[in-house]
Design an enzyme around this catalytic site. Structure first.
Site, PDB file in Angstrom:
ATOM      1  N   ASP A 116       0.869  -1.168   0.000  1.00  0.00           N
ATOM      2  CA  ASP A 116       0.000   0.000   0.000  1.00  0.00           C
ATOM      3  C   ASP A 116       0.910   1.223   0.000  1.00  0.00           C
ATOM      4  O   ASP A 116       1.975   1.217   0.627  1.00  0.00           O
ATOM      5  CB  ASP A 116      -0.887  -0.010   1.245  1.00  0.00           C
ATOM      6  CG  ASP A 116      -1.915   1.107   1.216  1.00  0.00           C
ATOM      7  OD1 ASP A 116      -1.521   2.260   1.490  1.00  0.00           O
ATOM      8  OD2 ASP A 116      -3.084   0.834   0.931  1.00  0.00           O
ATOM      9  N   SER A 117       0.518   2.272  -0.691  1.00  0.00           N
ATOM     10  CA  SER A 117       1.424   3.415  -0.816  1.00  0.00           C
ATOM     11  C   SER A 117       1.712   4.079   0.527  1.00  0.00           C
ATOM     12  O   SER A 117       2.737   4.753   0.683  1.00  0.00           O
ATOM     13  CB  SER A 117       0.848   4.444  -1.790  1.00  0.00           C
ATOM     14  OG  SER A 117      -0.326   5.035  -1.276  1.00  0.00           O
ATOM     15  N   SER A 118       0.844   3.905   1.511  1.00  0.00           N
ATOM     16  CA  SER A 118       1.112   4.488   2.827  1.00  0.00           C
ATOM     17  C   SER A 118       2.286   3.808   3.519  1.00  0.00           C
ATOM     18  O   SER A 118       2.837   4.338   4.490  1.00  0.00           O
ATOM     19  CB  SER A 118      -0.138   4.403   3.711  1.00  0.00           C
ATOM     20  OG  SER A 118      -0.548   3.060   3.869  1.00  0.00           O
TER      21      SER A 118
ATOM     22  N   THR B 278      -2.114   5.823  -4.758  1.00  0.00           N
ATOM     23  CA  THR B 278      -2.276   7.268  -4.949  1.00  0.00           C
ATOM     24  C   THR B 278      -1.907   8.100  -3.725  1.00  0.00           C
ATOM     25  O   THR B 278      -1.581   9.280  -3.861  1.00  0.00           O
ATOM     26  CB  THR B 278      -3.732   7.589  -5.336  1.00  0.00           C
ATOM     27  OG1 THR B 278      -4.615   7.127  -4.300  1.00  0.00           O
ATOM     28  CG2 THR B 278      -4.104   6.917  -6.646  1.00  0.00           C
ATOM     29  N   ASP B 279      -1.945   7.524  -2.526  1.00  0.00           N
ATOM     30  CA  ASP B 279      -1.783   8.341  -1.321  1.00  0.00           C
ATOM     31  C   ASP B 279      -0.428   9.032  -1.249  1.00  0.00           C
ATOM     32  O   ASP B 279      -0.334  10.194  -0.841  1.00  0.00           O
ATOM     33  CB  ASP B 279      -2.000   7.489  -0.068  1.00  0.00           C
ATOM     34  CG  ASP B 279      -3.466   7.124   0.135  1.00  0.00           C
ATOM     35  OD1 ASP B 279      -4.315   7.722  -0.555  1.00  0.00           O
ATOM     36  OD2 ASP B 279      -3.753   6.246   0.964  1.00  0.00           O
TER      37      ASP B 279
END
EC number: 3.5.1.1
Length: 728
Positions: free
Chosen positions: A200-202, A232-233
């Site tokens: 996940d980008s986070s 996208t984050d």
């Protein structure tokens, strides 16, 4: 323009036939001692040889230091919470083996590498929730017609090669993906490298930024462009970091993702991915960009503005570089003109001792002091409005004390649009406290730039302060940038060389007139037709001073000549190389001419310099990162043609320019095979003693150079090869 001006000095179309003649001669010379192989046995031999080459290339990659991209986890240098990850091995095999089976001479082909890091775009719905699943994205794309055309891919291969590539007994050989052939008979092939685990980008860290940059560096010469699939984050943080890490970038790197997975019926992922592929493959925008909702944004200028809209990203202080509608519109006058006089390189570290602090009412001095304590080395301060800060003596003293001990503090606005300034007293006090202006940078770019500049340990502190107030990658707008231009990796463009004065007066007047006309965006006739034609004429004559007069102060960008309108045509860099105008080539590279652009024969400027035997120019282009645009088999055929004639000088020139003299032609002949076959002992000595190529490679029929020399009766070559350890 005279069509003969750009004629290839050694017809590339004849090279395969020369190699075939050599193979035929070898077959004929040994026909008395060998029985011709049946087609089925030839196919089996090719399958075995293909499998052997896969194993050899994998071992060679490990020997050359590519091993971390294949299996070994990338070692963290910054973040202790970094999750080690690796790329799939089979993708490497596919990219460097299966692509060799494709006949890339039949059409205009671009090759794009896709790095899949994770994110919504490749997720799968399980039990009502989206989750990342290994290998799922590639399988989904192969069944999506708009993203992969199996018939297009198969049309590039013979039936035998298709059987080889799809024979599961040879191991995991994944063919590349192919977009449906587009207008102009252009084909785009792409491969997907999938990280493991998917994130996940986070969860992305600065180490992930370094890993992605390193992997792009490893594959830089083989692909025409790069697409990064990302959540996208934190997409803008990754794009900003990559824009600084990839120094002297000459190819497009496009980061994209989606709000809905690509496999869903109603998804923005397909359009985002398809648009990113097209721009990366067919439009040489030499920047790190973000592509989302039909707009190409400069990566270090954009920020995420919505959690649930397809139009999720904006570039508040920089207009889009391209828009996709019915047509593809690239605004070339906004594209940074890369300085190609320095070779592409990847910066391999970042400083994570940086922090982002947003000002708010009643913020205390104690809080600011806590943020500025060691080991913090840099702070991005988001102040009010146009860069205003409370006139609080203790808070200003804390900032001044931190600046005096070497902490770099950069001031940017909390507003999305507009730069910070000193028009108010509340803004002047920050400058007096040693705080640096961040102009109109977005927070993601400011933090990444600070981490990059602080990682340059060889830069003195004052030098770092100056760099933070200059636009290094187009990340900020300042008064100095308008007058002096954007810096390229810490250095201004070199001054123009001494001008010539023997150009006809008529061309002077035309150049001056066009320079005025091109300043207006609405007058496209001069920019799109007259200026390119004049620039090509100047490239042939070598008058770079007149070219500067034509380009100075205009919207015309040399990158335009690599756009869809001019793609695969002879541009000024190609023409200057074809006429040996070394000074003009240097000038064009400084002005941003696309070093890796290809003409209608898929040749780069380096290919042209090598074809005409210009060693000085070839060395210049190779020294700044130039590479051949031909396929491996095409390059192998040319090298074999030189070996067949005993042209040692040209072979040496190719070698010093970076050509691999172990490459094979369509019959799996290496230059050593051909030199041994024709009895050129001086070439054989050069290849074995200086280049140190393997002395016992096997051709399509399983024959070594020694066997060919014996069958042909080349006694001196035979005697020399028999002394080598490989034949002991």
């Amino acid at each position: 323009m005279d069509p003969e001006v750009f004629a290839d000095s050694s017809n590339s179309g004849a090279v395969p036939s020369e190699s075939n003649e050599a193979a035929a001669a070898a077959t004929g010379s040994s026909s008395s001692s060998q029985t011709p192989m049946s087609p089925s046995k030839v196919l089996q031999s090719r399958k075995k040889e293909f499998g052997d080459r896969m194993a050899r290339m994998l071992a060679e990659a490990q020997h050359r230091g590519r091993v971390h991209s294949l299996s070994a986890p990338f070692q963290s240098t910054i973040d202790q919470n970094y999750q080690p990850k690796q790329l799939k091995k089979f993708n490497f095999t596919m990219a460097f083996q299966a692509m060799e089976l494709l006949d890339l001479t039949l059409t205009k082909v671009s090759k794009v590498l896709v790095l899949y890091t994770g994110g919504t775009i490749g997720m799968k719905s399980e039990n009502g929730a989206y989750v990342p699943v290994a290998n799922y994205l590639g399988d989904a794309i192969r069944h999506t017609k708009v993203l992969h055309d199996n018939q297009c891919l198969r049309s590039l291969m013979t039936e035998d090669d298709w059987e080889i590539a799809t024979d599961t007994s040879l191991g995991a050989v994944d063919l590349p993906f192919a977009l449906p052939t587009s207008v102009g008979n252009r084909t785009l092939l792409y491969v997907i490298y999938e990280y493991e685990p998917l994130l996940d980008s986070s969860d992305m860290t600065m180490d992930d930024h370094l890993r992605i940059a390193a992997d792009i560096g490893l594959e830089y010469d083989f692909f025409d462009g790069f697409v990064i699939l990302h959540g996208t984050d934190t997409m803008c943080y990754t794009a900003s970091a990559l824009s600084f890490l990839l120094e002297n970038l000459g190819k497009p790197v496009i980061v994209t993702g989606s709000q809905i997975p690509i496999i869903e019926c109603r998804s923005d992922g397909r359009d985002n991915f398809l648009g990113a592929l097209i721009l990366a493959g067919f439009y040489c925008v030499p920047e790190v960009c973000v592509f989302f909702h039909n707009e190409l944004l400069r990566g270090n200028r954009c920020t995420k503005i919505s959690t649930n809209d397809f139009d999720a990203f904006a570039s508040p202080n920089c207009n889009p570089l391209a828009k996709l509608g019915i047509d593809v519109h690239v605004y070339w006058h906004r594209v940074l003109g890369a300085d190609h006089t320095r070779k592409f390189r990847v910066h391999d570290t970042l400083c994570n001792q940086v922090i982002l602090l947003r000002l708010f009412p009643s913020m205390t001095t104690q809080l600011i002091c806590e943020f500025l304590k060691p080991p913090i080395r840099g702070l991005v301060l988001q102040s009010y409005g146009a860069g205003n800060f409370p006139i609080n003596d203790s808070m200003l003293a804390a900032l001044r004390e931190a600046s005096d001990r070497g902490v770099l503090v950069v001031n940017i606005s909390q507003c999305q649009r507009g730069p910070v300034s000193v028009i108010y007293r509340t803004g002047q006090v920050l400058a007096e406290a040693g705080v640096l202006s961040g102009a109109d940078m977005v927070p993601e770019a400011a933090l990444s730039k600070l981490a990059y500049v602080l990682s340059k340990e060889d830069w003195p502190l004052e030098h770092k302060r100056r760099k933070l107030q200059r636009s290094l990658r187009g990340e900020a707008t300042s008064v100095a940038d308008f007058s002096e231009g954007v810096e390229q990796d810490g250095e201004r463009r070199a001054p123009i060389d001494q001008a010539r004065t023997d150009q006809p007066a008529l061309l002077d007047r035309m150049c001056a007139h066009l320079s005025d006309q091109c300043a207006f965006a609405g007058i496209t006739l001069s920019r799109d037709y007259f200026a390119p034609a004049l620039l090509n004429a100047l490239a042939v004559s070598g008058h770079f001073d007149r070219a500067e007069q034509l380009l100075r102060g205009s919207e015309f960008n040399l990158a335009t000549l690599n756009s869809g309108k001019y793609k695969f045509r002879a541009g000024p860099l190609h023409l200057a190389a074809a006429h040996g105008r070394t000074d003009m080539v240097r000038y064009l590279l400084r002005r941003g001419a696309a070093l890796h652009a290809k003409d209608e024969r898929c040749r780069t400027a380096l290919d042209i310099a090598l074809d005409r035997g210009d060693a000085e120019l070839a060395q210049l282009l190779a020294s700044v990162g130039g590479a051949s645009g031909r396929s491996l088999a095409q390059t192998g055929s040319r090298l074999n043609a030189l070996a067949a004639t005993g042209d040692l000088a040209s072979l040496r020139m190719h070698w010093t320019a970076g050509s691999d003299l172990r490459l094979t032609d369509y019959n799996r002949f290496t230059p050593l095979h051909t030199a041994a076959l024709h009895g050129h002992l001086h070439v054989v000595r050069f290849l074995c003693r200086e280049v140190r190529v393997p002395a016992k490679p096997l051709d399509l029929l399983g024959r070594s150079p020694l066997q060919l020399a014996r069958d042909r009766g080349c006694d001196t070559v035979t005697a020399f090869l028999e002394t080598l350890p490989d034949y002991a």
